[in-house]
Motif scaffolding. Structure first.
Motif: not given
Lengths: 135, 134, 278
Positions: B132, B74, B65-69, B2
């Motif tokens: 997102w 946030r 924020v980031h996730n895999e995709r 993050n």
């Protein structure tokens, strides 16, 4: 604190909100408008919100209050220029702005107020019949 | 992974405007669609006002924020106010103790992808929302 | 076991010395795998370019595909994957084309089967494996972007908003409405209302095969959003079956005007216009 200017054009007060309003500014506008309606004796108020990139429940409530107060003072309020993204968000938020008349732009708003007066009909609770000027 | 958070105090009306502007800037930076930007800024406005009016002021933290995709934002709203005694009731459409329309909490929840609320009577309330990119 | 810079340079010399033989043998092997779906001239060009790229990478002392010296090679590999993905080859076929380079090189090494050469070859082999995996990865990425593009084009195609009359726009919906598409339709319709200053919108669902609760919800939300902006929506083209479903599902269309055909809806709008403009 900033203030939203209120312009008088003929029998109409025109308010164009160009700033991201603090809550106090919105409440001040509500007061200013009531005073100007009485002072000028106009029968229509147009509030242009095309510059607003959001309308939250506070602003929504302020608009509704302005509409109710003006009605008591014998003036009809039309809110014009709501952006699509704002409308979609309001629907999701669950805010339907009951009692507020709306038009796509200032021109259509003025036409709506004009035709009302010609009709001289009392206010009904039907969903807004939208008016188009015939060219 | 993050990025750094940005924090803003929420103690005046003006701060609510600043929160809106910060959230808008970050929402543009993570490339949320126009409608999603509008939804997120509206939700942030509702919740920041709650922090001010019901929580007696507090702080807002905005983080990319980031996730895999995909990427997202946030936002955490924290106050040390009275807390919420009946959460279910507070999340009901139309319920209000502050003379509003009662759509702040329940409405804001519908505008975001993730909504988490942590409250304890007498201790304060922390609300975390995430939006997102599509 | 990774390649050492020295080994890499030895391989660069080998690839340069046997350039012609490597390229033709490689072309043959790949052609056999693809069974004539690409012309051998085209393949020859690809293997020649790739061989040169490998050679350059090794000459630059590349011991890992991620290094700067291998930048040109990565570009060549990406181009290969992109071409194969667009031409409809599978990811495996694409990666196997690269693996074949190992066999070719082994043939060229031929009799020099001493322990040192063998060790070199194992290191070289793992470098080629990296390259093959790299094509696999870029192949998948390219395919995903092709699919995303096509999905978007499809959305564009399937959601026209047309101006029907002065002050009246229409969206003829055709096909299944899912959540994503409904959202696109909704945004585009509302934006068109603003752009054209049209206070009336007709949503025609003649071409929608079925309406479920979700689709109905999306249509309802569009209508409410349009009303908030100061425009009225009329829904037309509701087929008898869909009317039955709507009632069976208990969906309230409330005071939203519904007409059986687009023509009826237009007639209704024009009469409304006359009435309010009297």
């Amino acid at each position: 604190m900033e203030r939203v200017p209120v312009l008088k054009i003929g029998d109409i007060l025109l308010v164009s909100i160009q700033i991201d309003m603090e809550d106090q500014v919105a409440l001040q506008l509500q007061e200013d408008l009531a005073e100007r309606i009485v002072a000028t004796g106009v029968h229509g108020v147009i509030i242009d919100i095309s510059a607003l990139d959001i309308v939250d429940s506070f602003v929504g409530r302020t608009l509704a209050t302005i509409a109710s107060v003006s009605r008591v003072l014998d003036a009809e309020t039309v809110v014009v220029g709501m952006r699509p993204a704002v409308a979609i968000t309001l629907v999701e938020l669950g805010l339907s702005l009951p009692g507020i008349r709306t038009a796509l732009n200032v021109e259509l708003g003025i036409a709506m107020l004009g035709s009302r007066e010609d009709d001289g009909e009392p206010e009904d609770d039907e969903p807004d019949p939208v008016v188009v000027t015939e060219s | 992974m993050n990025d750094e958070s940005q924090r803003l105090p929420v103690v005046t009306d003006q701060d609510v405007v600043r929160v809106r502007q910060l959230v808008r800037t970050v929402a543009v930076a993570v490339k949320l669609s126009l409608v999603d930007q509008t939804k997120l800024v509206t939700a942030a406005s509702e919740l920041a006002r709650n922090t001010l009016v019901y929580g007696g002021g507090g702080e807002v933290e905005v983080t990319r924020v980031h996730n895999e995709r995909r990427g997202g934002i946030r936002i955490v709203f924290a106050d040390r106010g009275p807390g919420i005694a009946d959460l279910d009731l507070a999340l009901t459409d139309g319920y209000t103790t502050g003379g509003g329309l009662g759509l702040g909490l329940s409405g804001a929840r519908r505008l975001v992808d993730e909504f988490d609320i942590d409250t304890e009577p007498g201790k304060g309330t922390t609300i975390t929302i995430v939006k997102w990119c599509r | 076991m990774p390649l050492s810079p020295d080994e890499a340079r030895r391989f660069a010399a080998l690839l340069e010395g046997q350039a012609e033989q490597l390229a033709s043998r490689w072309t043959e092997l790949v052609a056999a795998g693809l069974r004539g779906r690409l012309s051998s001239a085209e393949l020859r060009r690809q293997t020649t370019d790739l061989r040169r790229a490998f050679q350059q990478a090794f000459a630059g002392g590349a011991t890992d595909l991620g290094q700067d010296a291998a930048a040109e090679l990565r570009a060549q590999l990406t181009e290969l994957s992109s071409g194969r993905a667009r031409q409809g080859f599978s990811a495996t076929e694409t990666a196997v084309s690269i693996y074949a380079f190992k066999d070719v090189t082994l043939e060229v090494l031929g009799d020099q089967s001493d322990a040192a050469t063998l060790r070199d070859y194992v290191a070289f082999s793992s470098f080629v494996d990296q390259a093959a995996l790299f094509t696999f990865d870029s192949y998948v990425r390219i395919r995903e972007s092709i699919i995303a593009d096509q999905a978007e084009q499809l959305l564009e195609l399937s959601t026209p908003v047309v101006k029907l009359w002065e002050g009246v726009v229409a969206v003829p919906l055709v096909g299944t409405l899912d959540s994503a598409r409904a959202q696109v339709v909704m945004e585009r319709l509302l934006q068109t209302l603003v752009d054209t200053g049209s206070p009336y919108a007709i949503i025609d669902i003649t071409g929608v095969p079925a309406v479920d609760t979700q689709v109905a919800q999306h249509i309802l939300k569009t209508v409410v959003a349009a009303r908030l902006m100061g425009a009225d929506c009329i829904i037309s083209g509701i087929r008898p079956q869909i009317a039955q479903t709507i009632v069976a599902l208990g969906i309230e269309f409330g005071d939203i005007a519904t007409k059986s055909s687009l023509a009826d809806a237009l007639r209704y709008v024009i009469s409304q216009n006359k009435r309010s403009g009297r």
